[in-house]
Design a protein around this motif. Structure first.
Motif, PDB file in Angstrom:
ATOM      1  N   VAL A 111      -4.325  11.476  -0.384  1.00 13.84           N
ATOM      2  CA  VAL A 111      -3.303  11.915  -1.340  1.00 13.84           C
ATOM      3  C   VAL A 111      -1.981  11.835  -0.595  1.00 13.84           C
ATOM      4  N   ALA A 112      -1.034  11.068  -1.115  1.00  8.04           N
ATOM      5  CA  ALA A 112       0.192  10.859  -0.339  1.00  8.04           C
ATOM      6  C   ALA A 112       1.355  10.374  -1.196  1.00  8.04           C
ATOM      7  N   ASN A 113       2.547  10.734  -0.766  1.00  4.40           N
ATOM      8  CA  ASN A 113       3.786  10.176  -1.285  1.00  4.40           C
ATOM      9  C   ASN A 113       4.211   9.139  -0.244  1.00  4.40           C
ATOM     10  N   LEU A 114       3.813   7.884  -0.453  1.00 10.69           N
ATOM     11  CA  LEU A 114       3.984   6.859   0.578  1.00 10.69           C
ATOM     12  C   LEU A 114       5.440   6.439   0.762  1.00 10.69           C
ATOM     13  N   PRO A 115       5.817   6.086   2.002  1.00  9.90           N
ATOM     14  CA  PRO A 115       7.137   5.469   2.219  1.00  9.90           C
ATOM     15  C   PRO A 115       7.117   4.084   1.566  1.00  9.90           C
ATOM     16  N   TYR A 116       8.093   3.802   0.727  1.00 14.95           N
ATOM     17  CA  TYR A 116       8.040   2.590  -0.094  1.00 14.95           C
ATOM     18  C   TYR A 116       8.220   1.290   0.690  1.00 14.95           C
ATOM     19  N   TYR A 117       8.832   1.362   1.858  1.00  9.79           N
ATOM     20  CA  TYR A 117       9.108   0.126   2.598  1.00  9.79           C
ATOM     21  C   TYR A 117       7.843  -0.483   3.206  1.00  9.79           C
ATOM     22  N   ILE A 118       6.750   0.259   3.242  1.00 10.90           N
ATOM     23  CA  ILE A 118       5.532  -0.248   3.882  1.00 10.90           C
ATOM     24  C   ILE A 118       4.292   0.077   3.041  1.00 10.90           C
ATOM     25  N   THR A 119       4.489   0.202   1.745  1.00 11.77           N
ATOM     26  CA  THR A 119       3.406   0.607   0.851  1.00 11.77           C
ATOM     27  C   THR A 119       2.204  -0.335   0.891  1.00 11.77           C
ATOM     28  N   SER A 120       2.438  -1.623   0.671  1.00 10.83           N
ATOM     29  CA  SER A 120       1.318  -2.571   0.562  1.00 10.83           C
ATOM     30  C   SER A 120       0.460  -2.643   1.817  1.00 10.83           C
ATOM     31  N   PRO A 121       1.051  -2.735   3.021  1.00  8.29           N
ATOM     32  CA  PRO A 121       0.210  -2.752   4.227  1.00  8.29           C
ATOM     33  C   PRO A 121      -0.637  -1.480   4.381  1.00  8.29           C
ATOM     34  N   ILE A 122      -0.073  -0.329   4.010  1.00  9.62           N
ATOM     35  CA  ILE A 122      -0.836   0.921   4.110  1.00  9.62           C
ATOM     36  C   ILE A 122      -2.011   0.901   3.140  1.00  9.62           C
ATOM     37  N   ILE A 123      -1.753   0.484   1.908  1.00  4.68           N
ATOM     38  CA  ILE A 123      -2.825   0.416   0.906  1.00  4.68           C
ATOM     39  C   ILE A 123      -3.951  -0.473   1.391  1.00  4.68           C
ATOM     40  N   MET A 124      -3.611  -1.644   1.907  1.00  2.00           N
ATOM     41  CA  MET A 124      -4.652  -2.581   2.347  1.00  2.00           C
ATOM     42  C   MET A 124      -5.411  -2.047   3.560  1.00  2.00           C
ATOM     43  N   LYS A 125      -4.723  -1.369   4.451  1.00  2.00           N
ATOM     44  CA  LYS A 125      -5.414  -0.783   5.602  1.00  2.00           C
ATOM     45  C   LYS A 125      -6.440   0.256   5.134  1.00  2.00           C
ATOM     46  N   LEU A 126      -6.040   1.096   4.193  1.00  3.10           N
ATOM     47  CA  LEU A 126      -6.936   2.126   3.680  1.00  3.10           C
ATOM     48  C   LEU A 126      -8.156   1.509   2.991  1.00  3.10           C
ATOM     49  N   LEU A 127      -7.914   0.511   2.163  1.00 10.46           N
ATOM     50  CA  LEU A 127      -9.009  -0.118   1.426  1.00 10.46           C
ATOM     51  C   LEU A 127      -9.946  -0.887   2.356  1.00 10.46           C
ATOM     52  N   GLU A 128      -9.375  -1.629   3.279  1.00  4.39           N
ATOM     53  CA  GLU A 128     -10.193  -2.442   4.195  1.00  4.39           C
ATOM     54  C   GLU A 128     -11.019  -1.592   5.151  1.00  4.39           C
ATOM     55  N   SER A 129     -10.598  -0.342   5.365  1.00  2.00           N
ATOM     56  CA  SER A 129     -11.357   0.546   6.253  1.00  2.00           C
ATOM     57  C   SER A 129     -12.713   0.906   5.662  1.00  2.00           C
ATOM     58  N   ARG A 130     -12.785   0.869   4.327  1.00  2.00           N
ATOM     59  CA  ARG A 130     -14.015   1.255   3.602  1.00  2.00           C
ATOM     60  C   ARG A 130     -14.457   2.680   3.957  1.00  2.00           C
ATOM     61  N   LEU A 131     -13.486   3.539   4.240  1.00  2.00           N
ATOM     62  CA  LEU A 131     -13.757   4.927   4.617  1.00  2.00           C
ATOM     63  C   LEU A 131     -13.272   5.918   3.564  1.00  2.00           C
ATOM     64  N   MET A 132     -12.691   5.394   2.480  1.00  2.00           N
ATOM     65  CA  MET A 132     -12.080   6.258   1.476  1.00  2.00           C
ATOM     66  C   MET A 132     -12.933   6.355   0.216  1.00  2.00           C
ATOM     67  N   LYS A 133     -13.000   7.557  -0.356  1.00  2.00           N
ATOM     68  CA  LYS A 133     -13.678   7.740  -1.637  1.00  2.00           C
ATOM     69  C   LYS A 133     -12.742   7.368  -2.780  1.00  2.00           C
ATOM     70  N   ASP A 134     -11.512   7.824  -2.694  1.00  2.00           N
ATOM     71  CA  ASP A 134     -10.470   7.372  -3.615  1.00  2.00           C
ATOM     72  C   ASP A 134      -9.111   7.657  -2.993  1.00  2.00           C
ATOM     73  N   ILE A 135      -8.095   7.015  -3.555  1.00  2.21           N
ATOM     74  CA  ILE A 135      -6.757   7.046  -2.971  1.00  2.21           C
ATOM     75  C   ILE A 135      -5.756   7.349  -4.088  1.00  2.21           C
ATOM     76  N   THR A 136      -5.060   8.489  -3.987  1.00  2.00           N
ATOM     77  CA  THR A 136      -4.061   8.870  -4.980  1.00  2.00           C
ATOM     78  C   THR A 136      -2.702   8.870  -4.291  1.00  2.00           C
TER      79      THR A 136
END
Length: 273
Positions: A111-136
């Motif tokens: 659950v996060a208010n992401l910094p907008y300048y690096i949003t996409s790389p963070i999202i992909m890192k989280l998804l590629e980790s396969r460690l998350m149940k869901d991401i809000t």
């Protein structure tokens, strides 16, 4: 730089805070976290969202890259036994180590208010980790629309396909710039990525699949046969694969669904073997 409640915000870190208690509560409610959930927060800032997450979650690890904000967080939340605050860059963090060290190796939520300048790389890192149940996460509205875009539209692209490969995205809430401090120049959206147990499509070679997707969107005006020349795969194989998949050789890559990209990748894979 401007002062927000005595804190010097840093534009380079994309710091835009929410102080409205109602909105913060709604974000956490929509995330669906419970006392059974462990949570990673990214960009904790001044801890306004952190405080709400702590009310609902079992254990929280909050990352904050800004040293000044980190010191404030440590002081404000001193003694909270279900919170770990870390002064780290999420892009340099080993997420597996975090999950193992603080959550006993169990999958967690974000659950996060992401910094907008690096949003996409963070999202992909989280998804590629396969460690998350869901991401809000709170993101720029334009990014949320790209993630949820349909094939053929101007917003549909690599990010759309990649996020939809790992998850089912849903826009939960749209917010105007006025609810943030400092006020950003763009509108924002709260988006939830329902992470899938397995990818949404079956691919025989994941690297090849993403190479094809990236090449297809590399130059949007090009027809797909020209876009895929960058793959360094025999053009006769590509042409035969496109034909076998029922894709017009003059079609553009951005018109292909994720299912059709998977079919194309698997067909090319088989032909190369």
């Amino acid at each position: 730089m401007m002062k927000v409640k005595g804190f010097n915000t840093k534009k380079r870190l994309g710091q835009n805070f929410i102080f409205d208690e109602g909105i913060l509560s709604k974000i956490v409610d929509l995330s669906g976290i419970t006392k059974n959930d462990n949570v990673i927060e990214i960009g904790a800032g001044l801890g306004t969202l952190t405080r709400k997450i702590l009310e609902k979650a079992n254990m929280v690890v909050s990352y904050e890259i800004d040293k000044e904000a980190y010191e404030i967080l440590k002081a404000d939340f001193k003694g909270r036994d279900n919170l770990i605050v870390l002064n780290d860059d999420i892009m340099k963090v080993d997420l597996r180590e975090t999950v193992d060290a603080y959550f006993g190796g169990e999958k967690c939520k974000v659950v996060a208010n992401l910094p907008y300048y690096i949003t996409s790389p963070i999202i992909m890192k989280l998804l590629e980790s396969r460690l998350m149940k869901d991401i809000t996460i709170m993101v720029q509205k334009e990014v949320a629309e790209r993630i949820c875009a349909k094939p053929g539209g101007k917003d549909y692209g690599v990010l759309t396909v990649a996020v939809n490969y790992y998850s089912k995205p849903e826009i939960l809430l749209n917010l105007p710039p006025e609810v943030f401090s400092p006020k950003p120049k763009v509108s924002s959206s709260l988006i939830k990525l329902h992470v899938l147990d397995k990818p949404s499509v079956f691919v025989k070679d994941e690297k090849l699949f993403f190479r094809i997707v990236k090449s297809s969107f590399g130059q949007r005006r090009k027809v797909i046969t020209n876009s895929l020349k960058s793959l360094s795969i025999d053009q006769s194989i590509i042409a035969d694969a496109l034909t076998k998949c029922g894709i017009d050789l003059k079609q553009r890559g951005e018109t292909l669904s994720i299912e059709k990209f998977a079919e194309l990748a698997n067909t090319i894979y088989d032909m190369k073997m």
